[in-house]
Write a protein that holds these residues in place. Structure first.
Motif, PDB file in Angstrom:
ATOM      1  N   TYR A 196       0.815  -1.217   0.000  1.00  0.00           N
ATOM      2  CA  TYR A 196       0.000   0.000   0.000  1.00  0.00           C
ATOM      3  C   TYR A 196       0.851   1.271   0.000  1.00  0.00           C
ATOM      4  O   TYR A 196       0.317   2.377   0.056  1.00  0.00           O
ATOM      5  CB  TYR A 196      -0.919   0.029   1.226  1.00  0.00           C
ATOM      6  N   GLY A 197       2.202   1.102  -0.057  1.00  0.00           N
ATOM      7  CA  GLY A 197       3.099   2.238   0.102  1.00  0.00           C
ATOM      8  C   GLY A 197       3.307   3.062  -1.157  1.00  0.00           C
ATOM      9  O   GLY A 197       2.816   2.762  -2.238  1.00  0.00           O
ATOM     10  N   GLU A 198       4.107   4.125  -0.994  1.00  0.00           N
ATOM     11  CA  GLU A 198       4.434   5.028  -2.095  1.00  0.00           C
ATOM     12  C   GLU A 198       5.346   4.331  -3.096  1.00  0.00           C
ATOM     13  O   GLU A 198       6.272   3.609  -2.721  1.00  0.00           O
ATOM     14  CB  GLU A 198       5.112   6.284  -1.547  1.00  0.00           C
ATOM     15  N   GLN A 199       5.068   4.539  -4.392  1.00  0.00           N
ATOM     16  CA  GLN A 199       5.877   3.930  -5.452  1.00  0.00           C
ATOM     17  C   GLN A 199       6.001   4.905  -6.613  1.00  0.00           C
ATOM     18  O   GLN A 199       5.159   5.788  -6.785  1.00  0.00           O
ATOM     19  CB  GLN A 199       5.235   2.635  -5.945  1.00  0.00           C
ATOM     20  N   THR A 200       7.069   4.720  -7.402  1.00  0.00           N
ATOM     21  CA  THR A 200       7.311   5.601  -8.549  1.00  0.00           C
ATOM     22  C   THR A 200       7.694   4.776  -9.769  1.00  0.00           C
ATOM     23  O   THR A 200       8.497   3.846  -9.681  1.00  0.00           O
ATOM     24  CB  THR A 200       8.433   6.603  -8.250  1.00  0.00           C
ATOM     25  N   ALA A 201       7.076   5.119 -10.900  1.00  0.00           N
ATOM     26  CA  ALA A 201       7.459   4.528 -12.186  1.00  0.00           C
ATOM     27  C   ALA A 201       8.087   5.627 -13.046  1.00  0.00           C
ATOM     28  O   ALA A 201       7.683   6.795 -12.969  1.00  0.00           O
ATOM     29  CB  ALA A 201       6.249   3.936 -12.887  1.00  0.00           C
ATOM     30  N   ILE A 202       9.084   5.251 -13.858  1.00  0.00           N
ATOM     31  CA  ILE A 202       9.778   6.207 -14.719  1.00  0.00           C
ATOM     32  C   ILE A 202       9.340   5.983 -16.163  1.00  0.00           C
ATOM     33  O   ILE A 202       9.430   4.874 -16.694  1.00  0.00           O
ATOM     34  CB  ILE A 202      11.304   6.072 -14.611  1.00  0.00           C
ATOM     35  N   VAL A 203       8.863   7.081 -16.782  1.00  0.00           N
ATOM     36  CA  VAL A 203       8.470   7.057 -18.186  1.00  0.00           C
ATOM     37  C   VAL A 203       9.590   7.738 -18.982  1.00  0.00           C
ATOM     38  O   VAL A 203       9.909   8.905 -18.720  1.00  0.00           O
ATOM     39  CB  VAL A 203       7.132   7.778 -18.400  1.00  0.00           C
ATOM     40  N   SER A 204      10.168   7.010 -19.928  1.00  0.00           N
ATOM     41  CA  SER A 204      11.278   7.535 -20.726  1.00  0.00           C
ATOM     42  C   SER A 204      10.785   7.902 -22.118  1.00  0.00           C
ATOM     43  O   SER A 204      10.232   7.057 -22.830  1.00  0.00           O
ATOM     44  CB  SER A 204      12.404   6.498 -20.822  1.00  0.00           C
ATOM     45  N   PHE A 205      11.004   9.177 -22.505  1.00  0.00           N
ATOM     46  CA  PHE A 205      10.682   9.659 -23.847  1.00  0.00           C
ATOM     47  C   PHE A 205      11.997   9.766 -24.620  1.00  0.00           C
ATOM     48  O   PHE A 205      12.823  10.648 -24.345  1.00  0.00           O
ATOM     49  CB  PHE A 205       9.991  11.028 -23.781  1.00  0.00           C
ATOM     50  N   ALA A 206      12.232   8.859 -25.553  1.00  0.00           N
ATOM     51  CA  ALA A 206      13.500   8.815 -26.294  1.00  0.00           C
ATOM     52  C   ALA A 206      13.291   9.312 -27.712  1.00  0.00           C
ATOM     53  O   ALA A 206      12.347   8.912 -28.389  1.00  0.00           O
ATOM     54  CB  ALA A 206      14.040   7.387 -26.316  1.00  0.00           C
ATOM     55  N   TYR A 207      14.207  10.229 -28.191  1.00  0.00           N
ATOM     56  CA  TYR A 207      14.108  10.734 -29.556  1.00  0.00           C
ATOM     57  C   TYR A 207      15.367  10.364 -30.328  1.00  0.00           C
ATOM     58  O   TYR A 207      16.430  10.116 -29.768  1.00  0.00           O
ATOM     59  CB  TYR A 207      13.882  12.245 -29.582  1.00  0.00           C
TER      60      TYR A 207
END
Length: 648
Positions: A203-214
């Motif tokens: 139930y804790g805090e979590q982070t996902a990383i979204v990578s925008f690559a060009y």
């Protein structure tokens, strides 16, 4: 490593190119010339520009004749495109480059006489990279929980001047491309999978990383990261009764059933654990609780069989466990109110399961009589007395309220109608564990309806009416006459001096159940009369006809009413008279009156029907008519018919 080195060398060259204050010339001391066109600037016949925000460049040349100038691409613009001989100037402007690659164009200046020309090469660098987000924080956003849609989502619009690919880690987060907005940006919806989210971090805090690559043709791929955060939740369980939060539930009597309905609001998946030896909780319908989403469901908390006591029951509780870990999230203490030493209760279960009549709302014995077992619970079964009192229908014809009870003092004996087996029943107490409450079983036996004996004081035919009774279970010690030792019906009532009526004692409102018995169906074919199926011709030879077998005269009888229709008979004796526009209430054009006279006041089932007729002159347009005598108290059944017409 080598690739990286080449990249930085290329980047350094690009930076040097973009360092020009304006588009400039490349001077390598090689003056270009033509027999007819001589370019003075740029001397090297080359213009180099950055990708954006360039100043205009002035091209100067000498023409010996008239000339024209053209460009190879429309992103190059000239201040003029034709001229005459002499010193000339053309102002060159270059539009910003929206592509991530260098582009090359030419300006061609041509002598109109000789046809000879000179080309000036225009080289423009690629546009700088740009990628922005619609959120205030350009580094990330926070997921929101939508309880109605059962979704955990975040929305962002991305504006960029290059194509890119998207990669996400970890896999509990995915994205949905919603297409372009009106401003050219692209909308994305991020979705967190609740199952994977819980598996990854509870139930804790979590982070996902979204990578925008060009990736452009002239540069090595680069990446911009965007953090999508889940703030976490605090597991919460709240109990409610009647929309108010509770810390304990108390089971009190609901028509003899001790239970409570508790609503449970939660934001986690949970299950029940009963930690009580006197109560049990069950979820009503389906357990829809889920991790992260707020849900509400109801549970029944009921007393276990045989657990009822004269004193309060305490110490039991219902536990709500985390469905994933079996950890106790919250407990709800359960109290059962003690019933006291005067407790007596009639269990109506058997009557309910046997089926209540939809019209009257009570269990109806068959007209032929019958038996039914029922239970009585009491703190002391030896102190229980059972009484049957006849009930008069309430104003809405439903015997749900005792409006008047006929007792012995009014001249009616309940034992004339039904009895409880010898003398009031066989008491078989069963003492339950943990309980001071005893349970005894009794039998109620209903006699068959009897047309001969069921008559009222004024000759009412009571067997043709449904009858109803109140079955009381009361304390003998409390209500018995101290002199007689037995309970009479009148002992349950107080006389109201103001209204002049006997009223049930208030404390006995829940001490009885209503039972009934179906009426005897009257045989409409029993009616005998010399008027039956007659084909009368007016004027009549006789106006008086006899009847026998049914009460046609009194309010307690069949409710005889006359109807007529034109023409031959369409309905027979025993049929239900239809609600039809062709069937008309009254006596029509042949008779002004039909009087029913019983032979004597004690027996209204025999007597005469006497007609008063209209003359032909009074009703000149009459035609053959069929008459029906209809029993309104017997479902509007036809009990007699005949026809009438004028003599030929």
């Amino acid at each position: 490593m080598k690739t990286t080195s080449i990249y930085f060398k290329y980047l350094f060259v690009c930076v040097l190119m973009c360092a020009f204050v304006a588009c400039g010339d490349d001077d390598d001391n090689n003056k270009g010339s033509n027999a007819n066109i001589e370019v003075l600037f740029p001397e090297d016949l080359a213009i180099t520009c950055t990708g954006a925000n360039n100043d205009a460049v002035t091209v100067t040349f000498v023409a010996e004749n008239d000339w024209t100038a053209i460009v190879s691409h429309n992103w190059i613009d000239l201040s003029k495109r034709t001229g005459s001989a002499g010193d000339q100037k053309i102002i060159v402007t270059v539009e910003d480059n929206d592509d991530f690659k260098t582009r090359i164009g030419t300006i061609t200046i041509k002598d109109k006489i000789s046809g000879k020309s000179v080309d000036i090469v225009v080289t423009q660098g690629e546009k700088g990279s740009n990628l922005t987000f619609s959120t205030e924080d350009q580094n990330g956003t926070i997921l929101a929980i939508d309880n109605e849609k059962q979704e955990i989502t975040a929305e962002v619009s991305v504006k960029s001047n290059y194509d890119y690919s998207i990669a996400i880690s970890p896999d509990w987060l995915t994205y949905e491309d919603k297409g372009r907005n009106s401003d050219g940006s692209r909308k994305y919806i991020f979705h967190a999978d609740p199952v994977k989210l819980y598996a990854a971090g509870g139930y804790g805090e979590q982070t996902a990383i979204v990578s925008f690559a060009y990736q452009a043709e002239t540069r090595t791929p680069a990446t911009k990261e965007y953090a999508v955060k889940f703030a976490g939740i605090t597991p919460t369980i709240t109990f409610y009764e009647d929309e108010e939060s509770i810390a304990v539930t108390t089971l009190s009597s609901d028509e003899g059933t001790y239970r409570s309905v508790v609503k449970v609001t939660s934001n986690v998946a949970w299950k029940l654990n009963n930690s009580s030896d006197y109560s049990e909780a069950t979820i009503i319908s389906e357990n829809i609780s889920k991790n992260f989403f707020e849900t509400q469901l109801s549970m029944n908390v009921e007393i276990k069989d045989g657990a009822l006591d004269t004193d309060d029951l305490t110490g039991g509780k219902v536990e709500v466990l985390d469905a994933n870990t079996d950890k106790v999230l919250k407990s709800l203490p359960v109290i059962v109110e003690g019933v006291g030493t005067d407790y007596i209760y009639i269990d109506e279960t058997n009557f309910i399961e046997a089926g209540k009549d939809q019209t009257t709302g009570v269990y109806m014995f068959a007209k032929e009589g019958g038996k039914m077992n029922f239970k009585v619970q009491a703190a002391n079964l030896e102190d229980v007395s059972l009484l049957l009192l006849r009930v008069v229908l309430s104003e809405n014809n439903v015997p749900s309220v005792i409006r008047r009870v006929r007792v012995d003092t009014d001249g009616y004996d309940p034992e004339d109608y039904m009895m409880i087996s010898s003398p009031w029943g066989q008491c078989k107490p069963v003492i339950k564990s943990r309980s001071a409450i005893q349970s005894g079983e009794f039998t109620i036996e209903m006699n068959a309806r009897d047309i001969e004996t069921e008559t009222g004081m004024n000759g009412e035919m009571l067997a043709y009416e449904n009858r109803f009774f109140a079955l009381f279970a009361v304390s003998t010690k409390k209500y018995a006459d101290p002199d007689e030792g037995d309970i009479m019906g009148a002992d349950l009532f107080d006389f109201n001096e103001e209204s002049g009526a006997w009223e049930l004692r208030p404390e006995l409102e829940n001490s009885y159940i209503i039972l009934g018995q179906n009426k005897e169906e009257m045989d409409v074919t029993k009616l005998e009369s010399d008027l039956k199926d007659q084909k009368l011709q007016l004027p009549l030879d006789k106006t008086e006809f006899y009847y026998n077998g049914l009460d046609l005269a009194t309010e307690f009888g069949v409710g005889a009413t006359w109807y007529w229709e034109a023409g031959e008979p369409k309905y027979a004796v025993g049929d239900v008279c239809p609600d039809d526009d062709n069937i008309i209430y009254g006596l029509g054009d042949f008779f002004s009156k039909a009087k029913i006279d019983p032979d004597n006041e004690y027996d209204p089932t025999m007597g005469t029907i006497k007609f008063t007729e209209y003359s032909k002159s009074e009703k000149p347009n009459r035609t053959k008519t069929t008459y029906y005598l209809v029993a309104g108290n017997l479902g509007n059944k036809i009990i007699l018919r005949f026809t009438a017409e004028d003599k030929k």
